[in-house]
Design a protein around this motif. Sequence first.
Motif, PDB file in Angstrom:
ATOM      1  N   UNK A  94       0.829  -1.211   0.000  1.00  0.00           N
ATOM      2  CA  UNK A  94       0.000   0.000   0.000  1.00  0.00           C
ATOM      3  C   UNK A  94       0.862   1.259   0.000  1.00  0.00           C
ATOM      4  N   UNK A  95       1.937   1.239   0.767  1.00  0.00           N
ATOM      5  CA  UNK A  95       2.836   2.395   0.823  1.00  0.00           C
ATOM      6  C   UNK A  95       3.533   2.603  -0.525  1.00  0.00           C
ATOM      7  N   UNK A  96       3.990   1.538  -1.149  1.00  0.00           N
ATOM      8  CA  UNK A  96       4.674   1.689  -2.434  1.00  0.00           C
ATOM      9  C   UNK A  96       3.696   2.199  -3.496  1.00  0.00           C
ATOM     10  N   UNK A  97       2.436   1.778  -3.417  1.00  0.00           N
ATOM     11  CA  UNK A  97       1.435   2.277  -4.365  1.00  0.00           C
ATOM     12  C   UNK A  97       1.172   3.767  -4.153  1.00  0.00           C
ATOM     13  N   UNK A  98       1.301   4.213  -2.933  1.00  0.00           N
ATOM     14  CA  UNK A  98       1.137   5.634  -2.642  1.00  0.00           C
ATOM     15  C   UNK A  98       2.297   6.442  -3.220  1.00  0.00           C
ATOM     16  N   UNK A  99       3.483   5.825  -3.265  1.00  0.00           N
ATOM     17  CA  UNK A  99       4.686   6.526  -3.702  1.00  0.00           C
ATOM     18  C   UNK A  99       4.939   6.471  -5.206  1.00  0.00           C
ATOM     19  N   UNK A 100       4.375   5.487  -5.870  1.00  0.00           N
ATOM     20  CA  UNK A 100       4.627   5.280  -7.297  1.00  0.00           C
ATOM     21  C   UNK A 100       3.438   5.792  -8.100  1.00  0.00           C
ATOM     22  N   UNK A 101       3.729   6.576  -9.109  1.00  0.00           N
ATOM     23  CA  UNK A 101       2.659   7.030  -9.994  1.00  0.00           C
ATOM     24  C   UNK A 101       2.081   5.835 -10.736  1.00  0.00           C
ATOM     25  N   UNK A 102       0.747   5.764 -10.870  1.00  0.00           N
ATOM     26  CA  UNK A 102       0.142   4.662 -11.618  1.00  0.00           C
ATOM     27  C   UNK A 102       0.721   4.621 -13.035  1.00  0.00           C
ATOM     28  N   UNK A 103       1.067   3.431 -13.476  1.00  0.00           N
ATOM     29  CA  UNK A 103       1.638   3.290 -14.807  1.00  0.00           C
ATOM     30  C   UNK A 103       2.353   1.971 -14.964  1.00  0.00           C
ATOM     31  N   UNK A 104       3.271   1.907 -15.896  1.00  0.00           N
ATOM     32  CA  UNK A 104       3.920   0.629 -16.215  1.00  0.00           C
ATOM     33  C   UNK A 104       4.775   0.049 -15.088  1.00  0.00           C
ATOM     34  N   UNK A 105       5.170   0.873 -14.121  1.00  0.00           N
ATOM     35  CA  UNK A 105       5.982   0.369 -13.003  1.00  0.00           C
ATOM     36  C   UNK A 105       5.134  -0.226 -11.881  1.00  0.00           C
ATOM     37  N   UNK A 106       3.830  -0.032 -11.928  1.00  0.00           N
ATOM     38  CA  UNK A 106       2.954  -0.487 -10.848  1.00  0.00           C
ATOM     39  C   UNK A 106       3.035  -1.996 -10.610  1.00  0.00           C
ATOM     40  N   UNK A 107       2.943  -2.847 -11.635  1.00  0.00           N
ATOM     41  CA  UNK A 107       3.039  -4.292 -11.366  1.00  0.00           C
ATOM     42  C   UNK A 107       4.361  -4.682 -10.704  1.00  0.00           C
ATOM     43  N   UNK A 108       5.456  -4.114 -11.186  1.00  0.00           N
ATOM     44  CA  UNK A 108       6.758  -4.402 -10.596  1.00  0.00           C
ATOM     45  C   UNK A 108       6.790  -3.974  -9.135  1.00  0.00           C
ATOM     46  N   UNK A 109       6.247  -2.799  -8.849  1.00  0.00           N
ATOM     47  CA  UNK A 109       6.238  -2.286  -7.474  1.00  0.00           C
ATOM     48  C   UNK A 109       5.431  -3.196  -6.560  1.00  0.00           C
ATOM     49  N   UNK A 110       4.269  -3.644  -7.017  1.00  0.00           N
ATOM     50  CA  UNK A 110       3.430  -4.529  -6.211  1.00  0.00           C
ATOM     51  C   UNK A 110       4.130  -5.854  -5.959  1.00  0.00           C
ATOM     52  N   UNK A 111       4.717  -6.427  -6.988  1.00  0.00           N
ATOM     53  CA  UNK A 111       5.401  -7.721  -6.842  1.00  0.00           C
ATOM     54  C   UNK A 111       6.584  -7.595  -5.889  1.00  0.00           C
TER      55      UNK A 111
END
Length: 181
Positions: free
Chosen positions: A98-115
């Motif tokens: 949840x914290x990383x999703x708050x810090x990362x702009x939605x886009x192509x990096x989102x799946x990598x950030x979640x994983x």
Amino acid sequence: EGEIRKETEKSQDETHEISVAFRDPDLNTFYIENVRNKAGFPHGARQVAEGILEILDREGDCPSVVNTHGEIEASMETGAYNRLARVTLREHAFDTAKEILRLVDPGPMTPMAIIAALGHDLGKIPAYRQHLYSLGDHPIISVTILDKISGFSEMPNRGDIITAIRDHHRKPIDFFSIKLK
């Protein structure tokens, strides 16, 4: 018990349903809101996220800290360690995601950030630590677990995820390792 979700996956010649079910309602909510049918979340990345969530559902009730030789938590002050030990690994993984999703702009990096966020501490699960202990500390074990999840070895940004996880307790220099720390 959590709800069962059905997804439809299309191939050239047929359509079939895939059921993904988690016992933990928080897992279901996270999956629905952040992974399932999310624009920009490719099938392979979704498959890896589902694999991590299944592991957390099955084995994430363990403490989020590990007090063994070679682990950073072994040097923590006892009171701080005991407070963190009351947080399950599943809860910690969700909080991190949840914290990383708050810090990362939605886009192509989102799946990598979640994983990376969900998988960064899988090596703290007792069954894996016992089986893979010779590999060293939990980040290395976490990467080994991810390598066994279907779809991970084919991910185009696999190396970035491995670096973020491997270095999250070291002196990280890349964005995701810094945020996982």
